[in-house]
Design an enzyme around this catalytic site. Structure first.
Site, PDB file in Angstrom:
ATOM      1  N   ASP A 131       4.136   0.770  -1.033  1.00  0.00           N
ATOM      2  CA  ASP A 131       3.012   0.545  -1.946  1.00  0.00           C
ATOM      3  C   ASP A 131       2.913  -0.900  -2.447  1.00  0.00           C
ATOM      4  O   ASP A 131       1.832  -1.381  -2.724  1.00  0.00           O
ATOM      5  CB  ASP A 131       3.090   1.514  -3.142  1.00  0.00           C
ATOM      6  CG  ASP A 131       1.724   1.715  -3.782  1.00  0.00           C
ATOM      7  OD1 ASP A 131       0.725   1.417  -3.123  1.00  0.00           O
ATOM      8  OD2 ASP A 131       1.672   2.153  -4.938  1.00  0.00           O
ATOM      9  N   CYS A 189     -16.577  19.103   7.948  1.00  0.00           N
ATOM     10  CA  CYS A 189     -16.261  19.292   6.527  1.00  0.00           C
ATOM     11  C   CYS A 189     -16.631  18.032   5.731  1.00  0.00           C
ATOM     12  O   CYS A 189     -16.523  16.919   6.234  1.00  0.00           O
ATOM     13  CB  CYS A 189     -14.764  19.569   6.381  1.00  0.00           C
ATOM     14  SG  CYS A 189     -14.198  19.672   4.677  1.00  0.00           S
ATOM     15  N   CYS A 192     -14.521  16.874   0.196  1.00  0.00           N
ATOM     16  CA  CYS A 192     -14.014  15.804  -0.683  1.00  0.00           C
ATOM     17  C   CYS A 192     -15.146  14.904  -1.150  1.00  0.00           C
ATOM     18  O   CYS A 192     -15.210  14.519  -2.318  1.00  0.00           O
ATOM     19  CB  CYS A 192     -12.939  14.986   0.042  1.00  0.00           C
ATOM     20  SG  CYS A 192     -13.458  14.383   1.652  1.00  0.00           S
ATOM     21  N   CYS A 246      -9.264  19.731  -0.419  1.00  0.00           N
ATOM     22  CA  CYS A 246      -9.137  19.619   1.049  1.00  0.00           C
ATOM     23  C   CYS A 246      -8.476  20.867   1.642  1.00  0.00           C
ATOM     24  O   CYS A 246      -7.380  21.256   1.244  1.00  0.00           O
ATOM     25  CB  CYS A 246      -8.322  18.380   1.406  1.00  0.00           C
ATOM     26  SG  CYS A 246      -8.114  18.179   3.183  1.00  0.00           S
TER      27      CYS A 246
HETATM   28  C1  B12 Z   1      -5.705  -0.290  -3.275  1.00  0.00           C
HETATM   29  C2  B12 Z   1      -5.140   1.116  -3.273  1.00  0.00           C
HETATM   30  C3  B12 Z   1      -5.797   2.082  -4.041  1.00  0.00           C
HETATM   31  C4  B12 Z   1      -7.181   1.856  -4.647  1.00  0.00           C
HETATM   32  C5  B12 Z   1      -8.226   1.953  -3.508  1.00  0.00           C
HETATM   33  C6  B12 Z   1      -8.047   3.191  -2.607  1.00  0.00           C
HETATM   34  C7  B12 Z   1      -8.733   3.123  -1.260  1.00  0.00           C
HETATM   35  N1  B12 Z   1      -9.104   4.279  -0.738  1.00  0.00           N
HETATM   36  O1  B12 Z   1      -8.886   2.071  -0.696  1.00  0.00           O
HETATM   37  C8  B12 Z   1      -7.242   2.975  -5.720  1.00  0.00           C
HETATM   38  C9  B12 Z   1      -6.710   2.433  -7.046  1.00  0.00           C
HETATM   39  C10 B12 Z   1      -8.619   3.595  -5.955  1.00  0.00           C
HETATM   40  C11 B12 Z   1      -6.218   3.972  -5.144  1.00  0.00           C
HETATM   41  C12 B12 Z   1      -6.236   5.322  -5.432  1.00  0.00           C
HETATM   42  C13 B12 Z   1      -5.312   6.226  -4.912  1.00  0.00           C
HETATM   43  N2  B12 Z   1      -4.210   5.942  -4.204  1.00  0.00           N
HETATM   44 CO1  B12 Z   1      -3.804   4.166  -3.504  1.00  0.00          CO
HETATM   45  N3  B12 Z   1      -3.373   2.569  -2.616  1.00  0.00           N
HETATM   46  C14 B12 Z   1      -3.982   1.428  -2.527  1.00  0.00           C
HETATM   47  C15 B12 Z   1      -3.219   0.485  -1.561  1.00  0.00           C
HETATM   48  C16 B12 Z   1      -2.408  -0.510  -2.402  1.00  0.00           C
HETATM   49  C17 B12 Z   1      -4.141  -0.245  -0.567  1.00  0.00           C
HETATM   50  C18 B12 Z   1      -5.200   0.664   0.108  1.00  0.00           C
HETATM   51  C19 B12 Z   1      -6.165  -0.146   0.919  1.00  0.00           C
HETATM   52  O2  B12 Z   1      -5.763  -0.923   1.758  1.00  0.00           O
HETATM   53  N4  B12 Z   1      -7.469  -0.008   0.634  1.00  0.00           N
HETATM   54  C20 B12 Z   1      -8.484  -0.738   1.350  1.00  0.00           C
HETATM   55  C21 B12 Z   1      -9.208   0.193   2.302  1.00  0.00           C
HETATM   56  C22 B12 Z   1     -10.270  -0.564   3.076  1.00  0.00           C
HETATM   57  O3  B12 Z   1      -8.202   0.613   3.172  1.00  0.00           O
HETATM   58  P1  B12 Z   1      -7.937   2.138   3.576  1.00  0.00           P
HETATM   59  O4  B12 Z   1      -8.818   3.053   2.816  1.00  0.00           O
HETATM   60  O5  B12 Z   1      -6.463   2.392   3.486  1.00  0.00           O
HETATM   61  O6  B12 Z   1      -8.453   2.092   5.065  1.00  0.00           O
HETATM   62  C23 B12 Z   1      -7.730   1.444   6.086  1.00  0.00           C
HETATM   63  C24 B12 Z   1      -7.415   2.410   7.223  1.00  0.00           C
HETATM   64  O7  B12 Z   1      -7.547   3.745   6.794  1.00  0.00           O
HETATM   65  C25 B12 Z   1      -8.339   1.993   8.329  1.00  0.00           C
HETATM   66  N5  B12 Z   1      -9.484   2.825   8.605  1.00  0.00           N
HETATM   67  C26 B12 Z   1     -10.695   2.777   8.035  1.00  0.00           C
HETATM   68  N6  B12 Z   1     -11.502   3.635   8.628  1.00  0.00           N
HETATM   69  C27 B12 Z   1     -10.802   4.216   9.622  1.00  0.00           C
HETATM   70  C28 B12 Z   1     -11.174   5.192  10.529  1.00  0.00           C
HETATM   71  C29 B12 Z   1     -10.219   5.650  11.435  1.00  0.00           C
HETATM   72  C30 B12 Z   1     -10.662   6.683  12.425  1.00  0.00           C
HETATM   73  C31 B12 Z   1      -8.900   5.132  11.422  1.00  0.00           C
HETATM   74  C32 B12 Z   1      -7.883   5.640  12.375  1.00  0.00           C
HETATM   75  C33 B12 Z   1      -8.538   4.153  10.492  1.00  0.00           C
HETATM   76  C34 B12 Z   1      -9.508   3.722   9.600  1.00  0.00           C
HETATM   77  O8  B12 Z   1      -8.865   0.725   8.032  1.00  0.00           O
HETATM   78  C35 B12 Z   1      -8.686   0.388   6.671  1.00  0.00           C
HETATM   79  C36 B12 Z   1      -8.173  -1.029   6.614  1.00  0.00           C
HETATM   80  O9  B12 Z   1      -6.833  -1.158   7.056  1.00  0.00           O
HETATM   81  C37 B12 Z   1      -2.293   1.506  -0.791  1.00  0.00           C
HETATM   82  C38 B12 Z   1      -0.897   0.987  -0.436  1.00  0.00           C
HETATM   83  C39 B12 Z   1      -0.912  -0.003   0.685  1.00  0.00           C
HETATM   84  N7  B12 Z   1      -0.034  -0.972   0.603  1.00  0.00           N
HETATM   85  O10 B12 Z   1      -1.682   0.074   1.629  1.00  0.00           O
HETATM   86  C40 B12 Z   1      -2.182   2.695  -1.788  1.00  0.00           C
HETATM   87  C41 B12 Z   1      -2.212   4.102  -1.185  1.00  0.00           C
HETATM   88  C42 B12 Z   1      -3.346   4.146  -0.196  1.00  0.00           C
HETATM   89  N8  B12 Z   1      -2.560   4.941  -2.332  1.00  0.00           N
HETATM   90  C43 B12 Z   1      -2.013   6.111  -2.331  1.00  0.00           C
HETATM   91  C44 B12 Z   1      -2.282   7.139  -3.275  1.00  0.00           C
HETATM   92  C45 B12 Z   1      -1.285   8.284  -3.345  1.00  0.00           C
HETATM   93  C46 B12 Z   1      -3.415   7.070  -4.101  1.00  0.00           C
HETATM   94  C47 B12 Z   1      -4.003   8.194  -4.967  1.00  0.00           C
HETATM   95  C48 B12 Z   1      -3.897   9.582  -4.367  1.00  0.00           C
HETATM   96  C49 B12 Z   1      -3.334   8.179  -6.370  1.00  0.00           C
HETATM   97  C50 B12 Z   1      -3.941   9.166  -7.357  1.00  0.00           C
HETATM   98  N9  B12 Z   1      -3.644  10.461  -7.282  1.00  0.00           N
HETATM   99  O11 B12 Z   1      -4.680   8.792  -8.232  1.00  0.00           O
HETATM  100  C51 B12 Z   1      -5.490   7.721  -5.100  1.00  0.00           C
HETATM  101  C52 B12 Z   1      -6.334   8.285  -3.932  1.00  0.00           C
HETATM  102  C53 B12 Z   1      -7.767   7.852  -3.941  1.00  0.00           C
HETATM  103  C54 B12 Z   1      -8.327   7.819  -2.519  1.00  0.00           C
HETATM  104  N10 B12 Z   1      -9.102   8.823  -2.137  1.00  0.00           N
HETATM  105  O12 B12 Z   1      -8.007   6.864  -1.781  1.00  0.00           O
HETATM  106  C55 B12 Z   1      -1.107   6.286  -1.113  1.00  0.00           C
HETATM  107  C56 B12 Z   1      -1.838   7.155  -0.077  1.00  0.00           C
HETATM  108  C57 B12 Z   1      -0.947   8.069   0.744  1.00  0.00           C
HETATM  109  C58 B12 Z   1      -1.763   8.837   1.784  1.00  0.00           C
HETATM  110  N11 B12 Z   1      -1.331  10.053   2.099  1.00  0.00           N
HETATM  111  O13 B12 Z   1      -2.759   8.374   2.288  1.00  0.00           O
HETATM  112  C59 B12 Z   1      -0.899   4.772  -0.659  1.00  0.00           C
HETATM  113  C60 B12 Z   1      -0.722   4.574   0.830  1.00  0.00           C
HETATM  114  C61 B12 Z   1       0.349   4.278  -1.428  1.00  0.00           C
HETATM  115  C62 B12 Z   1       1.662   4.800  -0.811  1.00  0.00           C
HETATM  116  N12 B12 Z   1       2.493   3.929  -0.292  1.00  0.00           N
HETATM  117  O14 B12 Z   1       1.963   5.967  -0.774  1.00  0.00           O
HETATM  118  N13 B12 Z   1      -5.359   3.349  -4.283  1.00  0.00           N
HETATM  119  S1  SF4 Z   2     -10.433  14.954   4.049  1.00  0.00           S
HETATM  120 FE1  SF4 Z   2     -10.224  17.181   3.844  1.00  0.00          FE
HETATM  121  S2  SF4 Z   2     -11.869  17.737   2.408  1.00  0.00           S
HETATM  122 FE2  SF4 Z   2     -12.350  15.697   3.193  1.00  0.00          FE
HETATM  123  S3  SF4 Z   2     -13.665  16.040   4.981  1.00  0.00           S
HETATM  124 FE3  SF4 Z   2     -11.573  15.885   5.751  1.00  0.00          FE
HETATM  125  S4  SF4 Z   2     -10.876  18.024   5.843  1.00  0.00           S
HETATM  126 FE4  SF4 Z   2     -12.683  18.001   4.494  1.00  0.00          FE
END
Ligand code: B12
Ligand code: SF4
Ligand code: SF4
Length: 312
Positions: A131, A189, A192, A246
């Site tokens: 993280d 689905c 979310c 979910c």
């Molecule tokens: C900034 C951050 C946040 C921000 C922004 C979240 C977001 N969705 O971007 C905020 C504060 C809102 C947040 C909230 C939460 N977070 Co947070 N957060 C982070 C952090 C530091 C960076 C995430 C990031 O890079 N965001 C920028 C966006 C653009 O990136 P992304 O959504 O991850 O998408 C990437 C890939 O998924 C990919 N991608 C995009 N589209 C597609 C499509 C396909 C097909 C594929 C394969 C890939 C792909 O490209 C993107 C760029 O690399 C990470 C830790 C880390 N070092 O990465 C933790 C992390 C994502 N968080 C985590 C958690 C647990 C949470 C919360 C559940 C906490 C809570 N209960 O409140 C919530 C969940 C909200 C949500 N639905 O995301 C966990 C997620 C674990 C998991 N199973 O995914 C992480 C990984 C921390 C950890 N080490 O465990 N978080």
């Molecule tokens: S993340 Fe879970 S709730 Fe969201 S679209 Fe996918 S299966 Fe449905």
């Protein structure tokens, strides 16, 4: 030992250290760097300036640790059952109902890094991350075969759901890599996307942090506007709604029985009135060891006030 056997030994060690899953991937440039650039350009990072600073390394993770070309990625289950809802109590996200996970998991992750270094032999680099730091964790986890990225942006493991932390060890050890998880198991689905009370998803797999309750209660500094507070649904620290709905979590998430995380049922909710008035000293005593330390006493008082003033 050859790279295959070394990878097997690392995975056995990860399992022995209590991680739910372990996969290995290389650190070639992310194929989703455009998504990250667009997300940042749209302002969706809000005030998380570090996300802008880390952009180059998140796009090219080989630049994070000079010489490292491989990531051992692990997940850890943090699911915790929810108590019955109670309007006078504020809700705390599942991941924060115990010892601060950065601290709690630093020991097992360091042990894993030590094992990777030992197996790699003299001169092996092995650095653990969870993280903190510029590691694109979900992206690497998907590439290491641990699950797919759901429409709620979470990494979802088809056997365990999404209530999982992601950690990694970046290394130059010669390890056999896994195949990426290519399937998208979300199908048609969109539970979310529709359940988010603040409409924080402008699109599938895109989250506008500025609208997300998790961001507002943990990362945001300053007041929470009444228009957003009125949708907080009693969440005072983080939010789990887009995961709670979910179907993969309904079917497969199991409560974590993990002594390392030290979950406590009493940390699942807080008394809103009490939290709104808590002193710094009392907060430190009760919550100083948890992830609630990030917003701190002042942030948590603000969150409780926001929920109380929202006319729930
Ligand atoms: C900034 C951050 C946040 C921000 C922004 C979240 C977001 N969705 O971007 C905020 C504060 C809102 C947040 C909230 C939460 N977070 Co947070 N957060 C982070 C952090 C530091 C960076 C995430 C990031 O890079 N965001 C920028 C966006 C653009 O990136 P992304 O959504 O991850 O998408 C990437 C890939 O998924 C990919 N991608 C995009 N589209 C597609 C499509 C396909 C097909 C594929 C394969 C890939 C792909 O490209 C993107 C760029 O690399 C990470 C830790 C880390 N070092 O990465 C933790 C992390 C994502 N968080 C985590 C958690 C647990 C949470 C919360 C559940 C906490 C809570 N209960 O409140 C919530 C969940 C909200 C949500 N639905 O995301 C966990 C997620 C674990 C998991 N199973 O995914 C992480 C990984 C921390 C950890 N080490 O465990 N978080
Ligand atoms: S993340 Fe879970 S709730 Fe969201 S679209 Fe996918 S299966 Fe449905
Ligand atoms: S964590 Fe809550 S507020 Fe944030 S996107 Fe998910 S449902 Fe919406």
């Amino acid at each position: 030992m050859n790279p295959q056997n070394r990878a097997v030994a690392v995975k056995e060690m990860a399992c022995g250290l209590g991680f739910h899953s372990c996969g290995i991937t290389d650190l070639s440039p992310t194929p989703h760097s455009q998504q990250l650039a667009e997300w940042l350009d749209s302002g969706f990072a809000g005030t998380m300036a570090y996300m802008h600073r880390q952009e180059p390394q998140r796009k090219e993770p080989a630049g994070i640790i000079p010489g490292a070309n491989c990531a051992v990625v692990v997940t850890r289950n943090y699911h915790s059952p929810d108590p019955p809802s109670n309007p006078s109590r504020g809700k705390v996200a599942k991941y924060a109902r115990g010892r601060d996970y950065h601290e709690a998991l630093s020991g097992p992750l360091r042990q894993l890094a030590d094992e990777v270094a030992r197996l790699g032999g003299p001169g092996t680099i092995a650095r653990a991350f969870l993280d903190a730091g510029p590691v694109p964790e979900r992206e690497l986890a998907q590439r290491a075969g641990l699950g797919w990225i759901g429409k709620n942006t979470m990494l979802i493991d088809p056997r365990a759901g999404s209530f999982l932390f992601i950690g990694s060890v970046l290394t130059n050890a010669d390890l056999a890599v896994d195949s990426p998880f290519e399937a998208d198991r979300c199908g048609t689905c969109r539970l979310c996307l529709d359940a988010c009370p603040t409409d924080a998803f402008p699109d599938e797999r895109v989250l506008d942090s500025r609208l997300c309750i998790s961001y507002l209660t943990i990362e945001h500094r300053g007041e929470i506007s009444l228009s957003l507070a009125s949708h907080m649904e009693n969440w005072v620290f983080g939010c789990d709604i887009c995961q709670d709905v979910c179907p993969w979590n309904h079917k497969f998430a199991q409560p974590a029985i993990d002594p390392v995380l030290e979950h406590r049922a009493r940390l699942a909710t807080v008394d809103l009135q009490e939290m709104a008035e808590i002193s710094d000293e009392e907060f430190d005593r009760r919550y100083g060891w948890t992830a609630m330390e990030r917003p701190g006493a002042a942030g948590m008082r603000r969150n409780a006030h926001a929920v109380l003033s929202s006319g729930r």
